[in-house]
Structures are given as C-alpha cells and as structure tokens.
Write a protein that holds these residues in place. Sequence first.
Motif, PDB file in Angstrom:
ATOM      1  N   ILE A  89       0.867  -1.402  -0.151  1.00 35.91           N
ATOM      2  CA  ILE A  89       0.017  -0.085  -0.070  1.00 35.91           C
ATOM      3  C   ILE A  89       0.977   1.294  -0.092  1.00 35.91           C
ATOM      4  O   ILE A  89       0.539   2.096  -0.797  1.00 35.91           O
ATOM      5  N   ASN A  90       1.926   1.205   0.870  1.00 35.70           N
ATOM      6  CA  ASN A  90       2.878   2.409   0.867  1.00 35.70           C
ATOM      7  C   ASN A  90       3.569   2.668  -0.574  1.00 35.70           C
ATOM      8  O   ASN A  90       3.730   3.522  -1.073  1.00 35.70           O
ATOM      9  N   LEU A  92       2.208   1.873  -3.372  1.00 40.16           N
ATOM     10  CA  LEU A  92       1.456   2.701  -4.378  1.00 40.16           C
ATOM     11  C   LEU A  92       1.227   4.073  -3.988  1.00 40.16           C
ATOM     12  O   LEU A  92       1.007   4.708  -4.468  1.00 40.16           O
ATOM     13  N   LEU A  93       1.049   4.430  -2.679  1.00 36.79           N
ATOM     14  CA  LEU A  93       0.937   5.744  -2.084  1.00 36.79           C
ATOM     15  C   LEU A  93       2.186   6.563  -2.599  1.00 36.79           C
ATOM     16  O   LEU A  93       2.328   7.830  -2.556  1.00 36.79           O
ATOM     17  N   ASP A  94       3.313   5.772  -2.840  1.00 39.26           N
ATOM     18  CA  ASP A  94       4.693   6.369  -3.052  1.00 39.26           C
ATOM     19  C   ASP A  94       4.559   7.320  -4.431  1.00 39.26           C
ATOM     20  O   ASP A  94       5.704   8.160  -4.610  1.00 39.26           O
ATOM     21  N   VAL A  95       3.687   7.218  -5.196  1.00 40.75           N
ATOM     22  CA  VAL A  95       3.475   7.853  -6.551  1.00 40.75           C
ATOM     23  C   VAL A  95       3.264   9.346  -6.203  1.00 40.75           C
ATOM     24  O   VAL A  95       4.196  10.032  -6.979  1.00 40.75           O
ATOM     25  N   ILE A  96       2.834   9.761  -5.193  1.00 36.73           N
ATOM     26  CA  ILE A  96       2.685  11.131  -4.832  1.00 36.73           C
ATOM     27  C   ILE A  96       3.585  11.043  -3.307  1.00 36.73           C
ATOM     28  O   ILE A  96       3.013  10.506  -2.370  1.00 36.73           O
ATOM     29  N   LEU A  99       2.233  11.611   0.145  1.00 37.55           N
ATOM     30  CA  LEU A  99       1.226  10.603   0.467  1.00 37.55           C
ATOM     31  C   LEU A  99       1.930   9.149   1.067  1.00 37.55           C
ATOM     32  O   LEU A  99       1.416   8.432   2.073  1.00 37.55           O
ATOM     33  N   GLY A 100       3.125   8.866   0.545  1.00 41.00           N
ATOM     34  CA  GLY A 100       3.892   7.607   1.046  1.00 41.00           C
ATOM     35  C   GLY A 100       4.388   7.779   2.080  1.00 41.00           C
ATOM     36  O   GLY A 100       4.384   6.966   3.059  1.00 41.00           O
ATOM     37  N   SER A 101       4.817   9.214   2.470  1.00 39.05           N
ATOM     38  CA  SER A 101       5.501   9.363   4.072  1.00 39.05           C
ATOM     39  C   SER A 101       4.454   9.402   5.036  1.00 39.05           C
ATOM     40  O   SER A 101       4.517   8.779   5.895  1.00 39.05           O
ATOM     41  N   GLY A 103       1.476   7.784   4.887  1.00 34.02           N
ATOM     42  CA  GLY A 103       0.887   6.608   4.867  1.00 34.02           C
ATOM     43  C   GLY A 103       1.741   5.600   5.658  1.00 34.02           C
ATOM     44  O   GLY A 103       1.310   5.139   6.453  1.00 34.02           O
ATOM     45  N   ARG A 104       3.143   5.753   5.570  1.00 32.71           N
ATOM     46  CA  ARG A 104       3.858   4.907   6.436  1.00 32.71           C
ATOM     47  C   ARG A 104       3.706   5.318   8.059  1.00 32.71           C
ATOM     48  O   ARG A 104       3.710   4.346   8.617  1.00 32.71           O
TER      49      ARG A 104
END
Length: 156
Positions: A89-90, A92-96, A99-101, A103-104
Amino acid sequence: ENPEIGDVRVGFRALQPGQQVTLFGQLKDGEVAAYAVPKDGAKFLRAIPGGREDAIRTLATEHSTTGWILRVVGFLMMWFGLMMFFGPINALLDVIPFLGSAGRVLIGIAMFPVALVLTFVTVILSIIFHNPILLTLFLVALGAGGYFLYQKKKRG
C-alpha cells in the motif's frame, strides 16, 4: 600473542581466596561437570559469587530480565512485521511522495495498538500453555463456556 583467523578466545577469572561462591553443576568422580537437564538435554554449569540464596536470586533476576527483553523484542518484531505487511500500500502511495510518507506514519501508528494486543495475547497464551494448572482451568472454562452457549442456542 599472534592471533590468527579461527583462533578461539578463552578467558579465565580467578576467585579470591576465601570468597564464598555457589556452584551449580553435577558432581561426578570428584569433579564438577555440567548438569544435563533430563527433559531437553540442556546443560547447566555456573559459579555465582555469594551464598545459595543470593545465587538463586541472581538466577531468578536474570531469568526475569531475559523474559522481558524477549517480550519487548517480540513486540517490536510484531509491530515492524505488521507495518511491512502494508508495504505494498505504501508503494502505491509513493506515487505522490507526501502520501507515501504520511501512509507509513499512519500505518505505524495504527499498527502499534494491534501489535500490542497481539503480543499481550501471545504472552498470556504462552503462560497458560506452559502451566498445567492454568491450562486445565482454561480448558475447563472453555468447555463450560461452550456448553452454556450450546444450551442457550438450544433453548432459543
């Protein structure tokens, strides 16, 4: 003086003359050898400064400390494992990047109480399954609960 790869380092400590120590082991032919535990074959040989009560207290403290250290390590492993479970999931969120940070961080915060509860349940079940009296009481309570649920369902 010239150590090489594969050498084994050996250390010795001397006891002071007149110092009282408690020696745990097995006496065989006038020598003290390691005591082999019958259940699992583990060996135990230890000299602890002080009297018998002090030595037993030292062993109990070491055992308790080791248990708590392993519980904390187990909790951390559970927490990190749960966070890694959500790694895709992270990814996928790392695209932006934001959002990746975020999300983690959020997954880490959300998995902390989950890991805490799972660790608590694991420790409690371990205590129950390693104590025959508690295991018997647990099984009786489980059976009684199942019986009462069966009776309640049968009436209703």
